[in-house]
Design an enzyme around this catalytic site. Sequence first.
Site, PDB file in Angstrom:
ATOM      1  N   ARG A 171       0.883  -1.187   0.000  1.00  0.00           N
ATOM      2  CA  ARG A 171       0.000   0.000   0.000  1.00  0.00           C
ATOM      3  C   ARG A 171       0.906   1.218   0.000  1.00  0.00           C
ATOM      4  O   ARG A 171       1.662   1.437   0.943  1.00  0.00           O
ATOM      5  CB  ARG A 171      -0.888   0.008   1.240  1.00  0.00           C
ATOM      6  CG  ARG A 171      -1.484   1.389   1.511  1.00  0.00           C
ATOM      7  CD  ARG A 171      -2.543   1.388   2.564  1.00  0.00           C
ATOM      8  NE  ARG A 171      -3.737   0.719   2.086  1.00  0.00           N
ATOM      9  CZ  ARG A 171      -4.919   0.788   2.703  1.00  0.00           C
ATOM     10  NH1 ARG A 171      -5.056   1.483   3.816  1.00  0.00           N
ATOM     11  NH2 ARG A 171      -5.954   0.150   2.213  1.00  0.00           N
ATOM     12  N   ASP A 222     -17.304   7.174  -0.777  1.00  0.00           N
ATOM     13  CA  ASP A 222     -15.986   7.087  -0.132  1.00  0.00           C
ATOM     14  C   ASP A 222     -15.664   8.480   0.415  1.00  0.00           C
ATOM     15  O   ASP A 222     -16.341   9.459   0.079  1.00  0.00           O
ATOM     16  CB  ASP A 222     -14.942   6.639  -1.171  1.00  0.00           C
ATOM     17  CG  ASP A 222     -13.550   6.439  -0.569  1.00  0.00           C
ATOM     18  OD1 ASP A 222     -13.450   6.265   0.668  1.00  0.00           O
ATOM     19  OD2 ASP A 222     -12.557   6.466  -1.332  1.00  0.00           O
ATOM     20  N   HIS A 269      -7.628   0.695  -6.070  1.00  0.00           N
ATOM     21  CA  HIS A 269      -7.776  -0.163  -4.880  1.00  0.00           C
ATOM     22  C   HIS A 269      -8.470  -1.472  -5.326  1.00  0.00           C
ATOM     23  O   HIS A 269      -9.629  -1.708  -5.006  1.00  0.00           O
ATOM     24  CB  HIS A 269      -8.589   0.577  -3.817  1.00  0.00           C
ATOM     25  CG  HIS A 269      -8.470  -0.001  -2.434  1.00  0.00           C
ATOM     26  ND1 HIS A 269      -7.687  -1.103  -2.140  1.00  0.00           N
ATOM     27  CD2 HIS A 269      -9.037   0.381  -1.254  1.00  0.00           C
ATOM     28  CE1 HIS A 269      -7.785  -1.370  -0.847  1.00  0.00           C
ATOM     29  NE2 HIS A 269      -8.596  -0.491  -0.283  1.00  0.00           N
ATOM     30  N   GLN A 289     -10.157  -4.070  -2.781  1.00  0.00           N
ATOM     31  CA  GLN A 289     -11.428  -3.591  -2.245  1.00  0.00           C
ATOM     32  C   GLN A 289     -12.551  -3.832  -3.241  1.00  0.00           C
ATOM     33  O   GLN A 289     -13.622  -4.332  -2.877  1.00  0.00           O
ATOM     34  CB  GLN A 289     -11.320  -2.086  -1.912  1.00  0.00           C
ATOM     35  CG  GLN A 289     -12.591  -1.482  -1.375  1.00  0.00           C
ATOM     36  CD  GLN A 289     -12.941  -2.011   0.003  1.00  0.00           C
ATOM     37  OE1 GLN A 289     -12.125  -1.979   0.913  1.00  0.00           O
ATOM     38  NE2 GLN A 289     -14.155  -2.515   0.170  1.00  0.00           N
ATOM     39  N   ARG A 347     -13.338  -8.736   2.728  1.00  0.00           N
ATOM     40  CA  ARG A 347     -11.961  -8.444   2.325  1.00  0.00           C
ATOM     41  C   ARG A 347     -11.088  -9.667   2.592  1.00  0.00           C
ATOM     42  O   ARG A 347     -10.270 -10.054   1.765  1.00  0.00           O
ATOM     43  CB  ARG A 347     -11.406  -7.242   3.111  1.00  0.00           C
ATOM     44  CG  ARG A 347     -11.961  -5.892   2.725  1.00  0.00           C
ATOM     45  CD  ARG A 347     -11.543  -5.456   1.331  1.00  0.00           C
ATOM     46  NE  ARG A 347     -10.112  -5.347   1.170  1.00  0.00           N
ATOM     47  CZ  ARG A 347      -9.365  -4.292   1.533  1.00  0.00           C
ATOM     48  NH1 ARG A 347      -9.938  -3.242   2.049  1.00  0.00           N
ATOM     49  NH2 ARG A 347      -8.050  -4.269   1.343  1.00  0.00           N
ATOM     50  N   CYS A 401     -16.173   1.549   1.288  1.00  0.00           N
ATOM     51  CA  CYS A 401     -14.953   0.765   1.537  1.00  0.00           C
ATOM     52  C   CYS A 401     -14.498   0.888   2.987  1.00  0.00           C
ATOM     53  O   CYS A 401     -13.805   0.018   3.482  1.00  0.00           O
ATOM     54  CB  CYS A 401     -13.846   1.215   0.585  1.00  0.00           C
ATOM     55  SG  CYS A 401     -13.531   2.997   0.642  1.00  0.00           S
TER      56      CYS A 401
HETATM   57  N1  NVA Z   1      -9.990   6.752  -1.044  1.00  0.00           N
HETATM   58  C1  NVA Z   1      -9.570   6.269   0.244  1.00  0.00           C
HETATM   59  C2  NVA Z   1      -9.797   4.795   0.350  1.00  0.00           C
HETATM   60  C3  NVA Z   1      -9.442   4.206   1.686  1.00  0.00           C
HETATM   61  C4  NVA Z   1      -9.644   2.715   1.730  1.00  0.00           C
HETATM   62  C5  NVA Z   1      -8.123   6.617   0.469  1.00  0.00           C
HETATM   63  O1  NVA Z   1      -7.310   6.439  -0.444  1.00  0.00           O
HETATM   64  O2  NVA Z   1      -7.783   7.094   1.553  1.00  0.00           O
HETATM   65  N1   CP Z   2     -10.955  -0.190   2.953  1.00  0.00           N
HETATM   66  C1   CP Z   2      -9.678  -0.231   3.344  1.00  0.00           C
HETATM   67  O1   CP Z   2      -8.757  -0.484   2.549  1.00  0.00           O
HETATM   68  O2   CP Z   2      -9.486   0.005   4.673  1.00  0.00           O
HETATM   69  P1   CP Z   2      -8.120   0.243   5.422  1.00  0.00           P
HETATM   70  O3   CP Z   2      -7.589   1.577   4.949  1.00  0.00           O
HETATM   71  O4   CP Z   2      -8.457   0.248   6.872  1.00  0.00           O
HETATM   72  O5   CP Z   2      -7.167  -0.853   5.054  1.00  0.00           O
END
Ligand code: NVA
Ligand code: CP
Length: 310
Positions: free
Chosen positions: A108, A230, A135, A138, A298, A270
């Site tokens: 990530r 989101d 993502h 997800q 997940r 998500c």
């Molecule tokens: N759009 C959000 C998704 C988190 C799972 C982010 O990138 O922070």
């Molecule tokens: N939805 C998701 O990826 O959550 P986290 O940021 O907690 O991993």
Amino acid sequence: MAINMKGKDLISIADLSIEEVYQIFDVAKTLKEENYTGKPHRVLEGKTLGMIFAKPSTRTRISFEVGIYQLGGMGLYFNQNDLQIGKSENIHDTAKVLSRYLSGIMIRTFSHQDVIDLAKYASIPVINGLTDLLHPCQVLTDLFTVLEKKRELRGLKLAYIGDGNNMAHSLLNGCTKVGMNISIASPSGYKPQQDIVDGALANAKYMGSKVEIIDDPVAAVKDADIVYTDVWASMGQEKEAQDRKAKFASYQVNPELVKNAKEDYIFMHCLPAHRGDEVVDEVCDSANSVIFDEAENRMHVQKAVMALVM
Ligand code: NVA
Ligand code: CP
């Protein structure tokens, strides 16, 4: 017939065939059932997944870590700041070294190109656990959850309300891959990236479905089977949060907006959710909301991905 996915990376849903997507769902369904009945499935005995995080995480970290453990393997967590990568060592050398120790990498990070490069130089599968662009884990999970709830995917309408971010992009990839209609409502300046929209339009043409990128949240939600949102400011955009709050104010998913959806619509997010901003408690905690099933899934879906590619 089973498709051999061993060694494959998961960087984007766009890289998967529709058959591979459904194979992931089939394996996830089996693993979920076995998880509920207590049947062990230690198919990755002795394997190790390295998990590199440059951003915070609750779901991704825990679902991967518990998931690999249940498959008989081990997960190793690395804060990207604690590794040499990007500081005193380049991605090429890091990829080569990690490939000598691990059986797979989940990463990530911010830059999507870094994940592409890591996968290019690594000889082990690389799984994208979120970048600024996409993502995929997800959205594979989201589609699996829709399939559980609605028994089909093709022809359903998903309305995504909010920022044209990594979630919007992966939903465009994923929904159109499986023949769902997708309608995205975002304020101007926050629409999804054009190359991703173009890819989705090409998929939709092939599958006979529709892609709509509009301003009006009411029109997007009209007769939707799934309403998705989101956060307005993603990880790394914290400084823009106040400014975005004003710009996205009319994009809140609230009881008034969801009245336009089908009566049996499901609400998805998500998570993490910023309750009171992009969504309110009355929707998040309603009977239509499936956010916690989605979060649980997940783990089942990522176990399927790991079991198939590692
Ligand atoms: N759009 C959000 C998704 C988190 C799972 C982010 O990138 O922070
Ligand atoms: N939805 C998701 O990826 O959550 P986290 O940021 O907690 O991993």
